[in-house]
Design a protein around this motif. Structure first.
Motif, PDB file in Angstrom:
ATOM      1  N   LEU A  30       0.869  -1.175   0.000  1.00 12.73           N
ATOM      2  CA  LEU A  30       0.000   0.000   0.000  1.00 12.73           C
ATOM      3  C   LEU A  30       0.902   1.219   0.000  1.00 12.73           C
ATOM      4  CD1 LEU A  30      -2.773   1.404   0.254  1.00 12.73           C
ATOM      5  CD2 LEU A  30      -2.499   1.246   2.735  1.00 12.73           C
ATOM      6  N   ASP A  31       0.732   2.077  -0.997  1.00 11.46           N
ATOM      7  CA  ASP A  31       1.566   3.272  -1.082  1.00 11.46           C
ATOM      8  C   ASP A  31       0.753   4.388  -1.700  1.00 11.46           C
ATOM      9  OD1 ASP A  31       3.795   4.846  -0.770  1.00 11.46           O
ATOM     10  OD2 ASP A  31       4.803   4.111  -2.556  1.00 11.46           O
ATOM     11  N   GLY A  32       1.093   5.581  -1.332  1.00 10.88           N
ATOM     12  CA  GLY A  32       0.459   6.755  -1.899  1.00 10.88           C
ATOM     13  C   GLY A  32       1.392   7.413  -2.891  1.00 10.88           C
ATOM     14  N   ASN A  57      -3.481  13.224  -4.474  1.00 15.57           N
ATOM     15  CA  ASN A  57      -2.970  12.081  -3.727  1.00 15.57           C
ATOM     16  C   ASN A  57      -3.827  10.862  -4.056  1.00 15.57           C
ATOM     17  OD1 ASN A  57      -2.290  10.148  -1.802  1.00 15.57           O
ATOM     18  ND2 ASN A  57      -2.043  11.652  -0.177  1.00 15.57           N
ATOM     19  N   GLN A  59      -3.959   6.606  -3.371  1.00 22.65           N
ATOM     20  CA  GLN A  59      -3.445   5.437  -2.668  1.00 22.65           C
ATOM     21  C   GLN A  59      -3.601   4.227  -3.589  1.00 22.65           C
ATOM     22  OE1 GLN A  59      -2.093   5.838   0.570  1.00 22.65           O
ATOM     23  NE2 GLN A  59      -2.349   7.889  -0.240  1.00 22.65           N
ATOM     24  N   SER A  72      -7.417   4.219  -4.871  1.00 20.16           N
ATOM     25  CA  SER A  72      -8.386   5.082  -4.185  1.00 20.16           C
ATOM     26  C   SER A  72      -8.837   6.195  -5.117  1.00 20.16           C
ATOM     27  CB  SER A  72      -7.742   5.698  -2.943  1.00 20.16           C
ATOM     28  OG  SER A  72      -6.819   6.710  -3.315  1.00 20.16           O
ATOM     29  N   HIS A  80      -2.553  13.830   3.873  1.00 18.41           N
ATOM     30  CA  HIS A  80      -1.473  12.905   4.218  1.00 18.41           C
ATOM     31  C   HIS A  80      -1.849  11.487   3.769  1.00 18.41           C
ATOM     32  CE1 HIS A  80       1.152  10.434   6.765  1.00 18.41           C
ATOM     33  NE2 HIS A  80       1.972  11.477   6.732  1.00 18.41           N
ATOM     34  N   ASP A  81      -0.852  10.681   3.408  1.00 14.92           N
ATOM     35  CA  ASP A  81      -1.089   9.319   2.930  1.00 14.92           C
ATOM     36  C   ASP A  81      -1.915   8.493   3.917  1.00 14.92           C
ATOM     37  OD1 ASP A  81       0.217   9.739   0.567  1.00 14.92           O
ATOM     38  OD2 ASP A  81       2.023   8.631   1.120  1.00 14.92           O
ATOM     39  N   LEU A  82      -1.587   8.553   5.193  1.00 13.68           N
ATOM     40  CA  LEU A  82      -2.304   7.766   6.197  1.00 13.68           C
ATOM     41  C   LEU A  82      -3.776   8.208   6.282  1.00 13.68           C
ATOM     42  CD1 LEU A  82      -2.231   5.571   8.328  1.00 13.68           C
ATOM     43  CD2 LEU A  82      -1.471   7.271   9.970  1.00 13.68           C
ATOM     44  N   THR A  83      -3.998   9.497   6.262  1.00  9.79           N
ATOM     45  CA  THR A  83      -5.369  10.024   6.289  1.00  9.79           C
ATOM     46  C   THR A  83      -6.111   9.603   5.031  1.00  9.79           C
ATOM     47  OG1 THR A  83      -4.621  11.925   7.571  1.00  9.79           O
ATOM     48  CG2 THR A  83      -6.743  12.127   6.466  1.00  9.79           C
ATOM     49  N   ALA A  85      -5.612   6.954   3.170  1.00  9.62           N
ATOM     50  CA  ALA A  85      -5.913   5.522   3.282  1.00  9.62           C
ATOM     51  C   ALA A  85      -7.085   5.283   4.217  1.00  9.62           C
ATOM     52  CB  ALA A  85      -4.681   4.755   3.749  1.00  9.62           C
ATOM     53  N   GLU A  86      -7.127   5.992   5.334  1.00  2.00           N
ATOM     54  CA  GLU A  86      -8.223   5.848   6.285  1.00  2.00           C
ATOM     55  C   GLU A  86      -9.548   6.318   5.686  1.00  2.00           C
ATOM     56  OE1 GLU A  86      -6.796   8.012   9.651  1.00  2.00           O
ATOM     57  OE2 GLU A  86      -5.718   6.299  10.464  1.00  2.00           O
TER      58      GLU A  86
END
Length: 89
Positions: A30-32, A57, A59, A72, A80-83, A85-86
């Motif tokens: 998993l990468d952005g 961005n 994902q 995505s 942000h990548d984590l945000t 993904a969430e």
């Protein structure tokens, strides 16, 4: 740019099907990525401070052979990548 991302998203599994497929794999990636764009009217949300440029961005979930499993929807570059993904889950 958005048309390209939408096309990739249509070709990939939806998130539920991707999760089922990924569970059968030894691992998944998993990468952005930031896809550069020209400036837009509302510039602030599309500006990535990390990359110092405007972009979208996206994902991407890939299998060990680097085949696309899921992509995505495109989000503003400031997310942000984590945000991202969430928010896509």
């Amino acid at each position: 740019m958005r048309e390209s991302v939408d096309l990739l998203a249509v070709l990939a599994d939806d998130l539920n099907a991707a999760a089922v497929r990924v569970c059968r794999l030894a691992y998944a990636i998993l990468d952005g990525t930031l896809i550069p764009i020209d400036r837009v009217a509302d510039q602030k949300s599309y500006y990535s401070g990390k990359h110092k440029r405007h972009g979208m961005n996206v994902q991407v979930l890939a299998d060990p052979a680097s085949r696309l499993v899921w992509a995505s929807p495109a989000m503003p570059g400031a997310v942000h990548d984590l945000t991202a993904a969430e928010l896509s889950a």
